[in-house]
Structure formats: structure tokens, C-alpha cells
Design a protein around this motif. Structure first.
Motif, PDB file in Angstrom:
ATOM      1  N   PRO A 361     -18.194 -20.045 -36.347  1.00  0.00           N
ATOM      2  CA  PRO A 361     -16.864 -20.336 -35.779  1.00  0.00           C
ATOM      3  C   PRO A 361     -16.368 -21.725 -36.186  1.00  0.00           C
ATOM      4  N   LYS A 517     -11.149 -17.856 -34.733  1.00  0.00           N
ATOM      5  CA  LYS A 517     -11.957 -18.926 -35.321  1.00  0.00           C
ATOM      6  C   LYS A 517     -13.274 -18.433 -35.898  1.00  0.00           C
ATOM      7  N   GLY A 519     -17.187 -16.439 -35.790  1.00  0.00           N
ATOM      8  CA  GLY A 519     -18.376 -16.481 -34.952  1.00  0.00           C
ATOM      9  C   GLY A 519     -18.837 -15.118 -34.484  1.00  0.00           C
ATOM     10  N   MET A 524     -11.345 -13.239 -38.330  1.00  0.00           N
ATOM     11  CA  MET A 524     -11.461 -14.702 -38.403  1.00  0.00           C
ATOM     12  C   MET A 524     -10.538 -15.223 -39.486  1.00  0.00           C
TER      13      MET A 524
END
Length: 534
Positions: A361, A517, A519, A524
Motif C-alpha cells: 500500500p 492505495k 495492499g 490500486m
């Protein structure tokens, strides 16, 4: 039963009707309401003829028992209800609108996936939100359709197909099929025409498509007329020779300093070079055990590093420190997250390496501050505007604490004149700042707002799925109290966005964007698009 000719005096008007006693007071009042539009409950009817009723007619009076003789004379009192006015603008229903008008009032249109073309669809939706680029493409399409020009057929087909696709998206409330653009892309970039087992098109890299589009546009949109058409005016282009470099170009100043020579020596001066980039890179893998958790950290990491090169002073290869700074800013900055990398596999007999994806992330906010990434010269210009903004905010807060506001300042009792005079005085004392890039707003402070994101979902770098996320136009995120909505426990404004999953379009909010973000297995961010904040 017999009816009686009746005249009714109502203010300055005299009305005529036939009175039927069998209908009673209620029937008479309905007749009067139809003629005058006076509400029945506010109506007062009195008799001017003799031997009928005294005073105001009551609802329980039996009219059939009264000695009516024509002509009957009545007196009416009451105010008519105001008739509804004809609307100033004719009401038009959505289903009655032409297709191009429907497209302006419904959710924006998506793009049909023609077989692993989500990489193209997501980037096109982001480019759709850049007016200057669209104006440049419109100019190009017009001159090419008029006189052809000397552009290569593949370049011309690619750019005219891109503009045509953007125009169709604006004109259609339904998802459109980008057939010509996909065909033109495969002609211009043959590697994107690769197929897998069964002849199915292979997934391509969204960033490679984005960079390819910009490279072609930079070749074709490189005359003063194209720049003027894209920006709507003449600017100080600061060395930019085409629309793409004026819009996306970051002029970078790179300094190489030899680590193996004393800092105080003059044996070898730092090597300073300039280059033009069309994006920033967020290095998310880190170096020297650096743990990158935010976009700004990754950008800073990508702008510095160590390289080995020949040193004239030492007569051999030496280690140098590389440091890059931005010396010219653009109106639009694109940041690529370093999600994909090539990993060599020397022990494999099937292939030399594989393309891998970094899942960690890396957070980002809706505003990117590039101040720390700029040269000292650019910083000095940005600092003037930043200091001015801070001073204005401090003054505003101080006035608020004192219970004052800007509107409280009244010169000669005329607020408008006072405001105009204050603005003129402020402008007269402001120094003219040199430009730090073409097409930037006045008093630019180095702040960019996020307006589009291209995301990738999946652990396979050569597969997965791309989606586009674009900020809504003219978003108004105020709540019922007139206050701008904030994301919980933050100062981030929670504005309206759209997510484009090929032909499926759904609304979302800023808080959904900031969750991209990475993760996990969710979408993402891969490409973040920022525009200069006014």
C-alpha cells in the motif's frame, strides 16, 4: 326546477349566471368559483334582492324555500387565488431529448471492452477530462480533414480516432464501442496487437498506451497554431514546442556530484544537465531499506540515487550522487506508481524473466504539493504566492475571531466600491512574478488537485483489469447546512467522482478514491492525474 337569471357584482366586475335553487348554497358557490377562482371557504355571498336571505349566505340555507324572481341580484366578496404562471422555461422530459442532449444530463458514458481493451478504456476516460488536450486534438482533426497534411497515416488515424471517440462519448448517453481507436492503436503500436492462446487479444500496459499516445501527439501538435488552439490564447511557452510538452512536460534539472572527491575540491565541477519528462514516477520498492508508504516519499526517492560513471578527475569510474529537481512546471502532472518490474529468472529454461507486481500500500491525498521537488529558482517564485496566501488566511482568521468579515469594511457606505478598491489596492502592491510554467494560474503555489486515476486489479502484471476513476464536473459537495462535506476525521473534501468499469459507470466519492492505495486484491492506483489548483 326553474332557474333564475342572476347578476353578481364582484368588485368592479359584473358576472352573469343561471341560479338553480335545487343545488343549494354549495352548488351556487361552485358556479361562482368557476367564474372567479375565489376559494369556496373564503367566499362571502350576499343578496341585493329583497325577501331572500339577510347578511352572508350560510351553507345550511334552503334555497328552494326562498321566493326567487328574475333577475336575482347578488353581491360577492373574496380574493381570487393566483393562477399558476406559465413556466419561464418549458419542461422537457429526458426521453424527449436528442441523444447528444441526454448525454449532458445523465451519468457520463462508458466504453465497450473489445477484448482486453480495459487498458485503453481507462486511459481514454482520464484524457477525456483534459480540455486543453481535447482542444488540440480538435484543431488537429479539423486541419487533417481539410487538407490531409504530411502526417503518417498511422499517426493521423490514431489521433483522429481518439478525438472521434471523445466526441462520441460526449454525444451519447449509452456506452460506445471504440473500434477505430483500438484498430489505430494496434497499427501505431504493433506490440499491442499481440494475441494469446485461441487468438484472444492479450492484456496491455495502460501506462505504455498513455505514453504512446503522448509521443504521437507531441510529433503532430507542434506548431504555434496548435498551441494557440489548445490553450485558447498566446502564452509564454517557456521552450515547449508542442501541445503535449506545454501541457504535461516537466523540465528536469539533474545534478551529478562525485562522491569520491572532497566536497571542497574544484577538480571536477558538478555536472548539470536538463531533460524533459512527461510524468513523475513514485518508486514504491524503496532503497536502502526505505519503507515507502506515501506518494510524496516515492517521488522524492525516484528523483535521487547513485550512479556509476567515468570521472575525468580520477581517471576511472566512480560513484556519483544523482539529484533531480523540476525547473519548469506543467498544467497537468501524471504520476506513475512503480507497480510493475522485471525480474530475471536465470535458472529458468522457459524464459529469461517475468513481469512482477508490487502489491504494497502507498497512500496519496487529493492534493499534490510539488514545492519540495522544485529548483531553488522555482521555489522562490512559488514562495511569494504561498506566503501571500498564508498572510491572507491569517488575516481572515483574525477578522473572524474579532467578529468581523470582509463585508464589514465599508468605504463611504458602498460595499461594492469598497471591495473593488480593496482588490485594486491589493493588485497594485503585488509584484509581477515570473512564470514557472506555461498555462498555469496566477499566483500559482505549486499545488495540484487529483482529477483522475487509472487503477489495476489483480496479482498478474500481464493480466488483471484496469478501471478509470474521474472527478465529476462542477461538483457541489455541500450538505443540507450549506457546509462542504468532509471525509471523517480529515480536512479532505468528499467530492463526487465516477468510476468507469468499461461500459459500466457508477458514482463514487473522494473517500473511495483514497482507498485505492493497494495492499490487497482490490484496485490500486497505477496512474494519478493532477491538474494545477487555482
Amino acid at each position: 326546477m326553474a332557474t333564475y337569471a342572476t347578476t353578481v357584482k364582484w368588485g368592479k366586475e359584473t358576472l352573469s349566471l343561471n341560479l338553480d335553487p335545487s343545488l343549494g348554497p354549495a352548488g351556487l358557490k361552485k358556479q361562482l368559483h368557476a367564474l372567479t377562482n375565489i376559494p369556496i371557504d373564503r367566499m362571502k355571498v350576499m343578496s341585493k334582492s329583497k325577501n331572500l336571505w339577510k347578511g352572508i349566505l350560510k351553507d345550511d340555507v334552503d334555497l328552494t324555500s326562498l321566493p326567487f324572481e328574475s333577475p336575482v341580484q347578488l353581491l360577492l366578496m373574496g380574493s381570487a387565488e393566483k393562477l399558476p404562471e406559465k413556466p419561464a422555461v418549458k419542461t422537457v422530459f429526458l426521453e424527449d431529448l436528442p441523444e447528444e442532449e441526454k448525454a449532458k444530463v445523465v451519468e457520463p458514458s462508458g466504453l465497450v471492452n473489445l477484448g482486453n481493451t480495459c487498458y485503453l478504456n481507462s486511459v481514454v476516460q482520464a484524457l477525456r477530462a483534459i480540455p486543453h488536450l481535447r482542444d488540440g486534438l480538435k484543431y488537429y482533426s479539423t486541419i487533417r480533414s481539410n487538407n490531409g497534411g504530411d502526417a503518417s497515416s498511422s499517426n493521423r488515424f490514431l489521433l483522429t480516432s481518439l478525438f472521434s471517440t471523445l466526441s462520441m462519448l460526449d454525444a451519447s448517453p449509452q456506452a460506445i464501442s471504440p473500434n477505430n481507436l483500438v484498430m489505430a492503436t494496434k497499427m501505431s503500436f504493433p506490440q499491442m496487437a499481440q494475441t494469446g492462446p485461441g487468438g484472444r487479444p492479450m492484456q496491455q500496459d495502460a501506462e505504455e498506451f498513455y505514453s504512446g499516445i503522448l509521443n504521437v501527439a507531441a510529433q503532430e501538435l507542434q506548431n504555434p497554431e496548435a498551441l494557440r488552439a489548445a490553450f485558447g490564447k498566446d502564452e509564454e511557452w517557456m521552450g515547449a514546442k508542442n501541445v503535449v510538452d506545454a501541457l504535461f512536460g516537466l523540465k528536469m534539472e539533474e545534478v551529478l556530484t562525485c562522491d569520491e572527491l572532497p566536497a571542497s575540491t574544484d577538480q571536477e565541477a558538478p555536472v548539470i544537465t536538463h531533460d524533459l519528462h512527461r510524468k513523475l514516477v513514485c518508486n514504491i520498492q524503496g532503497a536502502n531499506e526505505a519503507n515507502i508508504t506515501h506518494l510524496a516519499e516515492g517521488i522524492a526517492l525516484s528523483l535521487s540515487g547513485k550512479v556509476e560513471k567515468y570521472s575525468e578527475a580520477l581517471g576511472r569510474n566512480a560513484v556519483y550522487t544523482r539529484s533531480q529537481k523540476i525547473s519548469r512546471l506543467p498544467p497537468v502532472i501524471v504520476v506513475q506508481f512503480g507497480r510493475f518490474y522485471w525480474k530475471a529468472t536465470p535458472d529458468s529454461q522457459d524464459h529469461a524473466g517475468v513481469k512482477c507486481k508490487v502489491m504494497k500500500p502507498v497512500g496519496f491525498s487529493s492534493v499534490l504539493d510539488v514545492y519540495e521537488f522544485c529548483t531553488e529558482k522555482v521555489k522562490s517564485v512559488l514562495k511569494v504566492a504561498r506566503d501571500r496566501a498564508v498572510a491572507e488566511e491569517e488575516e481572515r482568521v483574525a477578522k473572524k475571531l474579532k467578529g468581523e468579515s470582509d463585508a464589514d469594511v465599508d468605504m463611504d457606505g458602498n460595499d461594492e466600491d469598497a471591495e473593488a478598491l480593496q482588490a485594486a489596492l491589493a493588485m497594485s502592491v503585488q509584484e509581477d512574478l515570473p512564470p514557472v510554467g506555461p498555462g498555469l494560474p496566477d499566483d500559482f503555489r505549486g499545488l495540484y488537485e487529483l482529477f483522475a486515476v487509472v487503477t489495476h486489479k489483480g496479482r498478474d502484471a500481464d493480466g488483471g483489469h484496469y478501471m478509470g476513476w474521474v472527478k465529476a464536473d462542477n461538483t457541489d459537495n455541500r450538505n443540507g447546512s450549506g457546509l462542504k462535506q468532509k471525509i471523517a476525521d480529515t480536512e479532505e473534501e468528499n467530492e463526487d467522482w465516477y468510476v468507469f468499469d468499461d461500459d459500466e459507470v457508477s458514482p463514487c466519492k473522494t473517500e473511495d478514491i483514497l482507498k485505492l492505495k493497494g495492499g490487497g486484491d482490490w484496485h490500486m492506483s497505477y496512474l494519478n492525474f493532477y491538474r494545477a489548483k487555482k
